[in-house]
Write a protein that holds these residues in place. Sequence first.
Motif, PDB file in Angstrom:
ATOM      1  N   UNK A 399       8.787   4.365  -5.075  1.00 15.57           N
ATOM      2  CA  UNK A 399       7.876   5.045  -4.155  1.00 15.57           C
ATOM      3  C   UNK A 399       7.947   4.361  -2.792  1.00 15.57           C
ATOM      4  N   UNK A 400       8.206   5.129  -1.736  1.00 15.87           N
ATOM      5  CA  UNK A 400       8.422   4.519  -0.417  1.00 15.87           C
ATOM      6  C   UNK A 400       7.198   3.785   0.096  1.00 15.87           C
ATOM      7  N   UNK A 401       6.001   4.278  -0.172  1.00 15.29           N
ATOM      8  CA  UNK A 401       4.797   3.657   0.407  1.00 15.29           C
ATOM      9  C   UNK A 401       4.429   2.340  -0.251  1.00 15.29           C
ATOM     10  N   UNK A 402       5.113   1.991  -1.343  1.00 16.64           N
ATOM     11  CA  UNK A 402       4.837   0.713  -1.996  1.00 16.64           C
ATOM     12  C   UNK A 402       6.031  -0.245  -1.910  1.00 16.64           C
ATOM     13  N   UNK A 403       6.990   0.058  -1.061  1.00 19.72           N
ATOM     14  CA  UNK A 403       8.111  -0.856  -0.857  1.00 19.72           C
ATOM     15  C   UNK A 403       7.653  -2.070  -0.041  1.00 19.72           C
ATOM     16  N   UNK A 404       8.411  -3.143  -0.112  1.00 25.03           N
ATOM     17  CA  UNK A 404       7.986  -4.402   0.503  1.00 25.03           C
ATOM     18  C   UNK A 404       8.475  -4.597   1.912  1.00 25.03           C
ATOM     19  N   UNK A 405       8.032  -3.750   2.837  1.00 23.73           N
ATOM     20  CA  UNK A 405       8.446  -3.898   4.231  1.00 23.73           C
ATOM     21  C   UNK A 405       7.688  -5.012   4.949  1.00 23.73           C
ATOM     22  N   UNK A 406       6.527  -5.350   4.450  1.00 26.74           N
ATOM     23  CA  UNK A 406       5.698  -6.389   5.093  1.00 26.74           C
ATOM     24  C   UNK A 406       5.418  -7.505   4.091  1.00 26.74           C
ATOM     25  N   UNK A 407       4.590  -7.223   3.082  1.00 25.91           N
ATOM     26  CA  UNK A 407       4.505  -8.129   1.958  1.00 25.91           C
ATOM     27  C   UNK A 407       5.621  -7.803   0.983  1.00 25.91           C
ATOM     28  N   UNK A 408       5.862  -8.687   0.031  1.00 24.61           N
ATOM     29  CA  UNK A 408       6.861  -8.416  -0.997  1.00 24.61           C
ATOM     30  C   UNK A 408       6.296  -8.833  -2.348  1.00 24.61           C
ATOM     31  N   UNK A 409       6.816  -8.237  -3.406  1.00 20.88           N
ATOM     32  CA  UNK A 409       6.374  -8.608  -4.746  1.00 20.88           C
ATOM     33  C   UNK A 409       6.700 -10.075  -5.027  1.00 20.88           C
ATOM     34  N   UNK A 410       7.817 -10.546  -4.515  1.00 19.75           N
ATOM     35  CA  UNK A 410       8.218 -11.932  -4.763  1.00 19.75           C
ATOM     36  C   UNK A 410       7.211 -12.923  -4.179  1.00 19.75           C
ATOM     37  N   UNK A 411       6.902 -12.792  -2.907  1.00 18.12           N
ATOM     38  CA  UNK A 411       6.005 -13.820  -2.359  1.00 18.12           C
ATOM     39  C   UNK A 411       4.536 -13.517  -2.652  1.00 18.12           C
ATOM     40  N   UNK A 412       4.191 -12.251  -2.908  1.00 14.61           N
ATOM     41  CA  UNK A 412       2.809 -11.946  -3.278  1.00 14.61           C
ATOM     42  C   UNK A 412       2.462 -12.449  -4.678  1.00 14.61           C
TER      43      UNK A 412
END
Length: 651
Positions: A399-412
Motif C-alpha cells: 500500500x503506497x500510503x504506508x511505505x517508508x518515505x519518512x519513517x521506516x519499519x526498520x528504525x521504528x
Amino acid sequence: MLRFTISLVAMVISTGAFSTESKPATQATIETNQALYKSLPFDDTKDFERAQKGLIATQDVVTIKNEQGDVVWDLEEYKKFITLDAKAPDSVNPSLWRNAQLNVINGLFKVTDGIYQVRGYDLSNITFVEGKTGWIVFDPLISQETAKAALAFINEQLGERPVTAVIYSHSHIDHFGGVRGIVDEADVEAGKVEIVASHGFTEHAVSENVIAGNAMGRRAIYMYGALLPRNEQGGVNGGLGQTTSTGLPTLIRPTLIIEKTGEEHIIDGVKMVFQYTPGTEAPTEINTWIPEKKALWMAENSTNTMHNILTLRGAQVRDALKWSSYLNETIEMWGNDVEVKFQSHHWPMWGQEEIVEYFKRQRDMYKYTHDQTVRLMNQGYIGSEISEMIQFPAEIEQNWSTRGYYGTLRHNSRAVYQRYMGWYSGNPSDLNNLPPTEAAIKYVQYMGGEEAVLEKAKQDFAKGEYRWVAEVMKHAVFANPNNEKAKALLADSYEQLGYQAESGPWRSVYLQGAYELRNGTPSAGGTNTASPDIIKNMPPEMLFDYLAVRLLPEKAAGKDYTINIDFSDLDEQYTLYIENSVLNHTTKLSDDPDVTITLTKQALDNVQLGVITLEKAIADGQIQIKGDKEVFQNFVGMLDTFNFWFNIVTP
C-alpha cells in the motif's frame, strides 16, 4: 512534524559548493532498485489523480525570497529534474522517486467547497477555509516569507480576504512558523484574529529543541540533506515534502486552547469539532472535523507515508500504541460521515469507504509495528535483530500510503524496543563497552591491520555488500581518520546505500555522510534553533534549565553561589543556586543572596539574541547588579558554548 529543528538557515547551495566526487550507481544498486518495479504496485496511479484533483492555478516559478533578497524556498531546484513523465534515475530508489514526483505537484487546489490548499510552498501544506468574514488558516508553514507568498497567491486567484483565524495543528515548527507572514499580532491582541491550538502548545513549541538543540540541529543537517545539491545524485525528496524552507520562523501565542476531544467551537462562522491527540506524532496535536463540509483535517496524525516513531535527528520516542488508538478513535467518531480527509502534508483523499480503509491501514501500521516488536522483544530478541526480522503483511506492505518515505519499519521497530527496554541490549558485553575510537583501533588490529581490512572490504564492495562494508570501514576510519582510502571506500558505501534508500531522510543521512567524508566537516551555515519569537516565548524556568546543561563542572567545582533574579516586567523572582557543580532554580527567594540581578525579560532576550552584549546591558542600566558582581561574572564564565559542527562520520 519538525520532528526537526526550529529552522534551517540559508546555506550556499551552488554547484561550486559541493564535491564533484559523486559517483554513479553501481550495478548492484541498479539491480536492487530495478527489482522494486516488480515488487510494488507501480500500476496504481490513483495518488497522481488525487494529487492533481481540484487544481485551480499554478505559478510558473515558485522561488521565494526574503527582504534581503536571499532565496528561502526554491521548488524549481527540484522541478528542473523531477518531472511526472521521467523514470527514476539509477541513483534514486523508484519508490522514493514516485513520492518526489507527487510532492512537486504544486499550486492552489480546491479540496471541497470552501476549503483550499496551497501545496509546494514549503515542507508542509497551508490550508485555507472560507469563514464568514475571511480566511481560517490551518498550519501556516515554516517561514513567514513562504506563508506570505501563499496568502498572496490565493487572494490573487480567489479574491482578497483577510485572515480571521489561524489553527496550529501541533507544536512542530512547520505548522506555525509562518504565522507573522499572514497575521499582524496587533490584530490578535485586538481580538480581530483568533489563534487556536491545543493544550500545552506554546510550551512544547518553544521547548522542542532548546535543551538538546545543538546536537539535534547538527543531526538535522544529515536528516534533511541541507548541504546536498538538488540533483539525481543528491537531495531529491524529504518524504513529507521536498525539503524545508529557510526563512524566518515566527510564533504568536494562541488565544483559544483546545483541552479535550469533542470540544466544539464556531470559528468565523464555521463549526469545528476537535479531537485532542497528545503523545502521537507530536506532544500535543489536534485533528479537526468540519461537519458542514463532512471534511476531516488530520493534522499530521496520518499522512501518505509511514511516519517516525523516533526521528533520526533525535527526540523522545513516540508512542506507537497510543498513536494507533487515536486513529481508531478517529474512525469511530467520523468514519461513517467523512467524505474528504486532508492533512498538513501530501494530498487529500475523497470517498468514505476509501478514507476509512486508509485510516485502518494507517492505524494498523503503527499497531503492527508496536505489537510485533514487543512480541519479538519478549522472545529475547534485541532491537537490531528485530529490525531484520519484522515484516509488514501484504495489505500494508503493498500500500503506497504506508511505505517508508519518512519513517521506516526498520528504525521504528528499534524505537519501540528503545521505548520499552532502553539502550542496553541485556548482553553484559554491551553494559560498559568501549567507545567508538578505542573499539575501532582494536577491531582493526584484530582484523589484520588497515591494509588487510581495506582489501577485504573492496572485495565485499564489489559484491554489493554495502551495509557490511560501511560497518567495517567505520571502524577503519575511527581507528585512523587520516586514512584517505578508508574514508573514500566508506563514502562510496554510504553513497550506494543512499541511492537504494526508499526513505527521504535515510537517503539524506547516507549522502550527507559521504559528502563529509569527502569534503571534511563543514564550518559554515547551520541551524538557528532559537528565532526571536521562540526566545520571546521561552519562560524563565526553561532558560534556567538550559543554563544548567551548559554549566562546566570543572569551573563550578567547589563554588557555592546564590543568585537572586528579579524580572521587573514580569513581577517574577527566582533564586539560582550553584553547588555541587549543579545549577538549580526555585521561586522561593533567598534572604541572603551573594548577588541580585534586576532586569526585564526583554533585556534578557536581547542579550540571548545578540542585540546587545551583556556588558553593554549592564553599563546601560538594563541589567542592574546589587551585591558581589564577581559572583555573577564567575557564573557567566562557567557556561559552556557548543560547537555546532561536531564530527559525526569521523572521530
